[in-house]
Design an enzyme around this catalytic site. Structure first.
Site, PDB file in Angstrom:
ATOM      1  CG  PHE A 142       0.141   9.120   5.424  1.00 51.57           C
ATOM      2  CD1 PHE A 142      -0.004   7.924   5.901  1.00 51.57           C
ATOM      3  CD2 PHE A 142      -1.006   9.503   4.668  1.00 51.57           C
ATOM      4  CE1 PHE A 142      -1.238   7.363   5.854  1.00 51.57           C
ATOM      5  CE2 PHE A 142      -2.285   8.912   4.571  1.00 51.57           C
ATOM      6  CZ  PHE A 142      -2.328   7.755   4.997  1.00 51.57           C
ATOM      7  CG  ASP A 143       3.106   4.025   6.289  1.00 53.42           C
ATOM      8  OD1 ASP A 143       4.352   3.752   6.185  1.00 53.42           O
ATOM      9  OD2 ASP A 143       2.266   3.313   6.932  1.00 53.42           O
ATOM     10  CG  PHE A 198      -4.889   3.913   2.339  1.00 58.39           C
ATOM     11  CD1 PHE A 198      -3.535   3.500   2.686  1.00 58.39           C
ATOM     12  CD2 PHE A 198      -5.823   4.311   2.755  1.00 58.39           C
ATOM     13  CE1 PHE A 198      -3.376   3.951   3.964  1.00 58.39           C
ATOM     14  CE2 PHE A 198      -5.663   4.961   4.258  1.00 58.39           C
ATOM     15  CZ  PHE A 198      -4.313   4.709   4.875  1.00 58.39           C
ATOM     16  CB  ILE A 229      -8.528   2.350   9.631  1.00 57.80           C
ATOM     17  CG1 ILE A 229      -7.956   2.071   8.071  1.00 57.80           C
ATOM     18  CG2 ILE A 229      -7.216   3.086  10.355  1.00 57.80           C
ATOM     19  CD1 ILE A 229      -7.535   3.467   7.270  1.00 57.80           C
ATOM     20  CE1 TYR A 231      -4.928   5.459  12.246  1.00 59.25           C
ATOM     21  CE2 TYR A 231      -5.052   6.169  10.040  1.00 59.25           C
ATOM     22  CZ  TYR A 231      -4.665   5.360  10.989  1.00 59.25           C
ATOM     23  OH  TYR A 231      -3.923   4.249  10.539  1.00 59.25           O
ATOM     24  CE1 TYR A 286       0.712   1.671   4.192  1.00 62.37           C
ATOM     25  CE2 TYR A 286       1.294  -0.820   4.349  1.00 62.37           C
ATOM     26  CZ  TYR A 286       1.204   0.555   4.843  1.00 62.37           C
ATOM     27  OH  TYR A 286       2.059   0.690   6.116  1.00 62.37           O
TER      28      TYR A 286
END
Length: 820
Positions: free
Chosen positions: A66-67, A128, A85, A111, A55
């Site tokens: 961010f990731d 994502f 999540i 979140y 991902y």
């Protein structure tokens, strides 16, 4: 056992529609397919499945990443467990294997109002790009969707099932074509893996694997999967577990962990509490039978016993077993050591050697002693003093294992008391009690033959009281038995300075002196040859010390029969992680058979399973050093191969291994694939099973690389072949990792013996060697790796290189010349 019967209704359990039809997404989660999955991948993951994904996550508002998992291991999680999540929990089940989709997830499904600072701000919508790499279908029994299981009842209790467990089950097989019953068995005893169910065994074994008592499942099987005659069409197998007979080995300490006492649970008890030391126990003994299954003549019939746990009021077998039972539990206790079955209360005595007794018992009730943590200072010290006296009474009665356990429980409880929490009088009593228990423990261990353990107990006493005569004599006795004659002599000299007339010390002294004389002569001859033509500078002594063995008369020994130091000998293991097979691995296997009494064919599967379990856990723990004692499946195998402990660290997964795994749809953390090459394991032997000498404490099992062009033990499942450069680099890395693992083991070993010397063979220098790389080059790469390890842990560690055409000494000289 009751007349539990399965319902007579015919079950028609279709494959869940969610496998074929994706669930609808709620408002707040949207999906855009970027790369569609192949048509043959039509199934979707459902709750309970384990999925693996790659991902990349971005903030919708700014596009900032961010990731990401790209360039790293993919992420894995179980759907429906709340591990990720909600947007992922809902979105990923709509995907198919190999599909790449973009999930846009609102804050309510991500979140929320708090965000996850500093990367994700409050109320952030996330985007994502997700690739569903694979998923593990928990209800697909064999991975081919030919046998699909549906859980009808989860069952209850603490235990799940595994191969070798015994159960009471009902099973029925029905034709899906016409509904007729093909086979049915009600309330039958079955041992998983035994094949006793005939054509139904394969499916039943796999379905039972993680079931619990009271569990019920239905398995829809394709033709030919259950019966060879396919005329019946698909078969529906219904399976219910009525009872679980869990058999475990019962032991007080690892000294008697030899299978003498086994407990087979016939009925589960209530809760998870068991009697503690000093508990008031009510135990009903229903029957005592001999090896032939008949009631023993000296047993007067069913009786109810009431006793205090740990005091030795009943035989050792019952004392041991009851501490691992729950209230209301029924069990059959089997004891194969007659001395542990003698019980005057039950009228049992005069048991013939070789006789095996079984006790049918029920723990009707127990009342635990007051919790140690709830006691006042005076109560704690009074209780521990009383338990120490119980241990002394047991010792005088020659019930050594129970006595040892009493002393150890006292010491364990004392370790939780801080001196600052005690009064001055309490500190004095605590210190005296600790010293007495350590001394008594050392005496028990000497009689049990655990000389290293006795030495450690005496070391503890002498650290605070260097002139303690009992500790000096017992340590001298332990060192003499371990053939540490020099240390034994020092202790006896010190003792006789303090007490010149000590009769026991004077009696032992001549035997110790003779041992010193004999040992010095052997060591002088051997180490003079080993060190001939080689010396260390003061600077070199601050790191690892290298010794090169001279040419032996016949062949290099795996272990010396008179080692100077605690030694771990290197076994160049196979990629498949077993002991045995061929080359030096075969030699280790034969040595273990001869000196430890191990019984196996070409390879030892227990070693393979221990190493595999450690390897998998180490991979999941970022390649950290892992202890087998922390892995139940590995810990239970240790005594079967005469080990007290095993440690290991996995190596990095090689690129071609990862690629091969991905192509086959397999997990790189699996047992078969990747990361074995360069892995290191330390197998610590039981004191009484150390080969040739008490100082031969461990096997250092390493997995070296194989070079392109080698023709020994190659093919699928045996590991990749490396080109010349990668081969040498891998040898060098292995040398470093092996030493680092030994150093870390020495730091975390606890009560296990330290490793002071490593005996190293020419790993990957024989049948696995790349044809363009010489033996000396292999040795040079090994030396470079080992010498790269620095730090205090390396100081004083000795590496002795077994002779192999003198290549290690030649390699050392070449490395020195290169530097000069």
């Amino acid at each position: 056992l009751g007349t539990k019967a399965m319902a007579e209704t015919t079950l028609a359990v279709p494959e869940p529609a969610s496998r074929r039809d994706p669930p609808e997404l709620p408002e707040g989660v949207t999906k855009e397919v970027l790369t569609a999955a192949p048509e043959e991948n039509w199934r979707h993951a459902i709750a309970g499945d384990k999925v693996t994904v790659h991902y990349t996550g971005r903030l919708k508002e700014t596009g900032e990443e961010f990731d990401t998992s790209r360039g790293k291991e993919p992420a894995s999680f179980n759907i429906g467990r709340g591990e990720v999540i909600r947007g992922w929990e809902l979105g990923i089940p709509t995907m198919r294997k190999s599909e790449v989709s973009r999930l846009t997830i609102s804050p309510d499904f991500a979140y929320g109002e708090k965000g996850m600072l500093p990367k994700i701000p409050p109320n952030a919508t996330l985007v994502f790009d997700v690739e569903l790499v694979d998923f593990e279908c928990k209800d697909d029994l064999f991975g081919d969707f030919a046998c699909m299981r549906t859980v009808l009842d989860e069952g209850q209790g603490w235990s799940t099932l595994n191969v070798g467990d015994e159960v009471e089950i009902s099973i029925r097989a029905e034709s899906q074509q016409d509904g007729r019953t093909l086979e049915e068995r009600q309330c039958v005893a079955y041992k998983i893996g035994s094949g006793q169910l005939g054509d139904l065994s394969r499916v039943a074994d796999r379905a039972l694997y993680d079931m619990k008592k009271g569990g019920k499942v239905a398995i829809r099987c394709q033709p030919d999967y259950v019966y060879s005659n396919a005329s019946h069409g698909e078969v529906m197998v219904t399976l219910e577990v009525h009872e679980v007979y869990v058999e475990t080995e019962v032991s007080v300490d690892h000294y008697d962990n030899c299978g003498y006492v086994m407990k087979k649970q016939i009925r589960e008890g209530i809760g998870s509490d068991s009697p503690n030391d000093g508990a008031k126990v009510a135990l009903r003994v229903e029957a005592v039978r001999g090896s032939n299954g008949a009631l023993v003549a000296c047993f007067d019939g069913p009786c109810d016993l009431q006793f205090r746990a740990g005091d030795g009021e009943v035989c050792d077998a019952l004392e041991k077993a009851v501490r691992q039972m729950n209230e209301g539990e029924r069990a059959v206790i089997t004891c194969s050591k007659p001395s542990m079955c003698v019980d005057p209360t039950l009228g049992i005595s005069g048991i013939a050697e070789g006789e095996k007794l079984t006790f049918s018992v029920e723990l009707t009730s127990f009342e635990n002693a007051k919790s140690f943590y709830d006691m006042s200072e005076d109560e704690k010290l009074q209780f521990l003093t009383e338990r120490k006296e119980v241990g002394s009474n047991l010792f005088r009665a020659q019930r050594l294992l129970l006595a040892l356990h009493r002393y150890r429980e006292v010491l364990d409880n004392l370790s939780y008391i801080e001196d600052s929490d005690l009064s001055e009088e309490g500190r004095v009593k605590s210190k005296a009690l600790k010293k007495a228990c350590e001394l008594n423990q050392s005496q028990c261990l000497l009689k049990l033959g655990d000389y290293y353990g006795a030495k450690v107990a005496c070391d503890t006493v002498l650290a605070d009281d260097p002139s303690n005569v009992k500790a000096l004599f017992r340590r001298a006795t332990a060192n003499y038995s371990r053939r540490d004659f020099g240390d034994a002599l020092e202790d006896l000299k010190r003792l006789l300075e303090l007490e010149p007339s000590n009769a026991e010390a004077r009696k032992l002294l001549p035997q110790v002196k003779e041992g010193v004389k004999s040992g010095e002569k052997k060591a002088k001859n051997m180490y003079a040859k080993m060190s001939k033509g080689f010396c260390f500078s003061d600077k070199e002594k601050r790191g690892i010390q290298f010794i090169f063995e001279p040419k032996p008369e016949k062949f290099s020994a795996l272990y010396l029969d008179e080692p100077e130091r605690n030694t771990a000998s290197c076994n160049a293991g196979d990629y498949r992680l077993y002991v045995g097979g061929g080359a030096i691995n075969w030699a280790f296997g034969e040595l273990f058979k001869k000196t430890q009494g191990l019984e196996f064919g070409k390879t030892c599967e227990e070693y393979q399973k221990i190493h595999t379990e450690i390897l998998q856990c180490s991979r999941k723990a970022a390649k950290k050093l892992i202890s087998a004692k922390d892995i139940p499946a590995a810990a239970e195998l240790l005594p079967k191969v005469c080990l007290t402990a095993a440690y290991g660290r996995a190596a990095e997964v090689q690129p071609e291994e990862a690629a091969d795994a991905a192509e086959k749809g397999e997990d790189c953390a699996g047992a078969r694939l990747g990361g074995s090459i360069g892995s290191v394991f330390i197998d610590v032997f039981e004191e009484q099973k150390r080969p040739l000498h008490a100082k031969n404490v461990a096997q250092l099992y390493v997995v070296g690389p194989k070079g392109e062009g080698c023709h020994f033990s190659t093919g699928e499942g045996t590991g990749p072949l490396f080109d010349e450069d990668r081969f040498e680099d891998s040898v060098e890395l292995l040398g470093a990792k092996a030493i680092e693992t030994v150093i870390e083991y020495n730091d975390v070993r606890g009560d296990e013996p330290p490793i002071e010397e490593v005996r190293w063979c020419l790993v990957s220098g024989g049948v696995y060697r790349h044809p363009s790389v010489s033996k000396v080059d292999v040795a040079r790469a090994t030396l470079r790796g080992m010498k790269s390890v620095k730090g205090a842990g390396a100081d004083g560690l000795v590496v002795t290189f077994a002779y192999d055409e003198d290549c290690f000494r030649l390699a050392w000289e070449k490395e020195k010349d290169r530097k000069d």
